[in-house]
Design an enzyme around this catalytic site. Structure first.
Site, PDB file in Angstrom:
ATOM      1  CG  LEU A  58       1.100  -2.621  10.289  1.00 34.10           C
ATOM      2  CD1 LEU A  58      -0.169  -3.814  10.478  1.00 34.10           C
ATOM      3  CD2 LEU A  58       1.158  -2.632  11.964  1.00 34.10           C
ATOM      4  CB  CYS A  75      -2.469  -4.917   4.890  1.00 27.35           C
ATOM      5  SG  CYS A  75      -0.913  -5.762   3.948  1.00 27.35           S
ATOM      6  CG  HIS A  76      -4.318  -3.700   7.939  1.00 25.40           C
ATOM      7  ND1 HIS A  76      -3.150  -3.367   7.885  1.00 25.40           N
ATOM      8  CD2 HIS A  76      -5.047  -4.278   8.570  1.00 25.40           C
ATOM      9  CE1 HIS A  76      -2.662  -5.109   8.115  1.00 25.40           C
ATOM     10  NE2 HIS A  76      -3.902  -5.444   8.641  1.00 25.40           N
ATOM     11  N   GLY A  77      -6.571  -1.769   4.347  1.00 23.57           N
ATOM     12  CA  GLY A  77      -7.206  -0.021   3.760  1.00 23.57           C
ATOM     13  C   GLY A  77      -7.446   0.599   3.950  1.00 23.57           C
ATOM     14  N   PRO A  90      -6.825   2.785   8.151  1.00 25.10           N
ATOM     15  CG  PRO A  90      -5.879   1.188   9.431  1.00 25.10           C
ATOM     16  CD  PRO A  90      -6.416   1.286   8.067  1.00 25.10           C
TER      17      PRO A  90
END
Length: 119
Positions: A58, A75-77, A90
């Protein structure tokens, strides 16, 4: 030209004398991006590519984690190896690359993909 975090120009010979292969080096050098990472290969030598730290999930900015030996997205690993390849999602795509040119002891970042992706 590649600049250190303090804004001083980085000379190729000095950089190679003080770094270890496999540990990405944070540099400034392109006007539209804040930082990129130079890659030091065995030799030692500076790779013909640098890694842009923009997560392909993202668009967050990843940072090199020396302890984990990975780029980590806050942010999301998502995690990437030292060449920017995804090791944990992801994110599904590798980090973007830019071209590096070393000439007359100067390191220049060129805002285009390398002719060949070495990964």
């Amino acid at each position: 030209m590649a600049l250190a975090e303090d804004g001083k120009q980085i000379e190729a010979n000095a950089l190679l004398a003080t770094t270890k292969p496999g540990i990405p080096i944070l540099v400034k050098g392109l006007p539209d991006r804040s930082v990129d990472y130079l890659i030091i290969q065995d030799g030692p030598q500076i790779a013909e590519y640098a890694i842009s730290p923009i997560c392909t999930h993202l668009g967050c900015t990843v940072e090199w984690d020396l302890e984990k030996n990975h780029f980590i997205c806050p942010c999301h690993g998502s995690q990437y190896d030292s060449q920017g390849r995804v090791v944990r999602g992801p994110a599904k795509r590798s980090l973007p690359l830019i071209t590096v040119v070393v000439k007359q002891n100067q390191i220049r970042l060129v805002d285009r993909k390398p002719a060949v992706d070495p990964r």
